[in-house]
Design a protein around this motif. Structure first.
Motif, mmCIF file in Angstrom:
data_model
loop_
_atom_site.group_PDB
_atom_site.id
_atom_site.type_symbol
_atom_site.label_atom_id
_atom_site.label_comp_id
_atom_site.label_asym_id
_atom_site.label_seq_id
_atom_site.Cartn_x
_atom_site.Cartn_y
_atom_site.Cartn_z
ATOM 1 N N TRP A 225 -6.185 4.989 0.523
ATOM 2 C CA TRP A 225 -4.897 4.799 1.198
ATOM 3 C C TRP A 225 -4.025 6.052 1.145
ATOM 4 O O TRP A 225 -3.194 6.289 2.037
ATOM 5 C CB TRP A 225 -4.137 3.615 0.576
ATOM 6 N N LYS A 226 -4.229 6.874 0.129
ATOM 7 C CA LYS A 226 -3.395 8.069 -0.022
ATOM 8 C C LYS A 226 -3.606 9.086 1.100
ATOM 9 O O LYS A 226 -2.724 9.913 1.363
ATOM 10 C CB LYS A 226 -3.671 8.728 -1.379
ATOM 11 N N TRP A 229 -0.936 8.604 3.548
ATOM 12 C CA TRP A 229 0.331 9.196 3.086
ATOM 13 C C TRP A 229 0.345 10.691 3.369
ATOM 14 O O TRP A 229 1.348 11.242 3.838
ATOM 15 C CB TRP A 229 0.489 8.939 1.582
ATOM 16 N N LYS A 233 2.855 12.589 6.021
ATOM 17 C CA LYS A 233 3.818 13.576 5.515
ATOM 18 C C LYS A 233 3.576 14.970 6.067
ATOM 19 O O LYS A 233 4.531 15.659 6.472
ATOM 20 C CB LYS A 233 3.758 13.611 3.984
ATOM 21 N N PHE A 282 4.089 1.475 -3.559
ATOM 22 C CA PHE A 282 3.842 1.336 -2.127
ATOM 23 C C PHE A 282 3.383 -0.055 -1.707
ATOM 24 O O PHE A 282 3.666 -0.481 -0.593
ATOM 25 C CB PHE A 282 2.766 2.343 -1.688
ATOM 26 N N ASP A 285 5.400 -2.818 0.216
ATOM 27 C CA ASP A 285 5.802 -2.519 1.596
ATOM 28 C C ASP A 285 4.727 -1.701 2.299
ATOM 29 O O ASP A 285 5.026 -0.833 3.117
ATOM 30 C CB ASP A 285 7.131 -1.754 1.582
ATOM 31 N N MET A 286 3.461 -1.989 1.974
ATOM 32 C CA MET A 286 2.351 -1.209 2.495
ATOM 33 C C MET A 286 2.271 -1.263 4.013
ATOM 34 O O MET A 286 1.924 -0.282 4.670
ATOM 35 C CB MET A 286 1.038 -1.705 1.884
ATOM 36 N N THR A 288 4.676 -1.416 6.285
ATOM 37 C CA THR A 288 5.617 -0.472 6.892
ATOM 38 C C THR A 288 5.156 0.962 6.675
ATOM 39 O O THR A 288 5.173 1.788 7.601
ATOM 40 C CB THR A 288 7.018 -0.663 6.291
ATOM 41 N N PHE A 289 4.743 1.251 5.458
ATOM 42 C CA PHE A 289 4.286 2.598 5.123
ATOM 43 C C PHE A 289 3.128 3.039 6.006
ATOM 44 O O PHE A 289 3.068 4.183 6.465
ATOM 45 C CB PHE A 289 3.891 2.638 3.646
ATOM 46 N N HIS A 291 2.399 2.082 9.028
ATOM 47 C CA HIS A 291 2.656 1.945 10.465
ATOM 48 C C HIS A 291 1.736 0.881 11.076
ATOM 49 O O HIS A 291 1.014 1.131 12.046
ATOM 50 C CB HIS A 291 2.465 3.273 11.198
#
Length: 307
Positions: A225-226, A229, A233, A282, A285-286, A288-289, A291
């Motif tokens: 999952w990272k 992120w 970013k 995370f 709220d995974m 939302t994070f 998308h």
């Protein structure tokens, strides 16, 4: 259950330590058999009860330990099935092939060929996996490389392998670690363009224990999952969203740029930063994070058409 009661009653009526030890093991075997029957029938709580009884009799009983692992696996699947209703990730892979009809397809993490089988003519397909064991029939032009993805990109002329300049569709499903997934993305992007699509598997963890970097569960998604992120970013110009499909989500990336060196030049620093991330910060709220969009074919088709 009367048979089980008889077994337990008989066990505790014996006085010989040696005989009791032997009989404990034999009884545990029978109890595990009951537990497996219950698990097969969908009675998870009953299977858990039998497992506990067997482990109480023989704490290190291997069949009981294996039953415990299988119970946890079934529980994980039940949790993700509830969290991710709708089309499964394999349904989505079939859909992407049918919808895009890509001229080229790269799959990293082929394993049995279950997902590779969806590629159809005229797609030129390349599969990479150091432990390929194809059991699903392949009906298409395909080249298989029994290599790690790093070895594949280091030793092969990718454009020559495909006989084409660009990879149109890629599916990254190799090692369940974010840094390897990031390496794979960097390598794939070098042979992609703005119209290419990259799919990431195992990027939406639901059960925290399954999302550890080191595997401690049978059902395992790792810390992949990272990579989402990192892309969100450091590559905000990319089009990034996630389909909440079982069992662990499907990340979708478009708008690729083969000339970008942001990820490659900052790889070590970016990985150190991502390594320090805590899933607990995370997971609540995974959606939302990541998308997340609807797990719906028409909605994703419209989204791709508007990109």
């Amino acid at each position: 259950m009367s048979v089980l009661s008889s077994l337990l009653g008989d066990l505790f009526s014996r006085n010989s330590p040696l005989g009791a030890s032997h009989h404990s093991s034999s009884s545990a075997e029978k109890i595990v058999e009951f537990g497996r029957e219950m698990l097969t029938a969908g009675d998870i709580s009953g299977a858990e009860s039998m497992c506990l009884k067997a482990l109480t009799l023989v704490p290190e009983h291997e069949p009981a330990r294996q039953l415990q692992i299988d119970i946890e696996f079934v529980q994980c699947l039940a949790t993700v099935d509830h969290r991710f209703p709708g089309p499964h990730y394999l349904d989505w892979l079939a859909w992407f092939h049918q919808t895009l009809a890509p001229e080229s397809y790269l799959e990293i993490g082929v394993e049995s060929g279950q997902s590779l089988q969806f590629a159809a003519a005229p797609t030129r397909t390349v599969g990479v996996d150091p432990e390929i064991r194809i059991v699903y029939p392949q009906k298409n032009w395909v080249k298989l490389f029994k290599l790690t993805s790093d070895q594949f990109f280091a030793t092969q002329d990718i454009q020559q392998v495909f006989g084409l300049e660009t990879i149109r569709l890629s599916f990254i499903d190799g090692l369940h670690t974010f840094d390897q997934a990031l390496k794979d993305f960097i390598n794939v992007e070098r042979f992609s363009n703005a119209a290419s699509v990259v799919l990431f598997h195992d990027i939406f963890p639901v059960v925290p224990a399954t999302a550890q970097r080191d595997r401690i569960t049978k059902f395992w998604v790792g810390d992949t999952w990272k990579v989402m992120w990192i892309l969100l970013k450091y590559r905000p110009e990319l089009n990034i969203f996630t389909i909440p499909s079982g069992p662990s989500g499907l990340g979708v990336i478009t708008g690729l740029n083969p000339h970008s060196d942001v990820l490659q030049s900052g790889f070590d620093r970016i990985c150190r930063e991502a390594m320090a991330l805590d899933l607990e910060s995370f997971i609540a709220d995974m959606g939302t994070f990541l998308h997340v969009v609807e797990n719906d074919f028409e909605g994703v088709a419209n989204r791709l058409a508007n990109i």
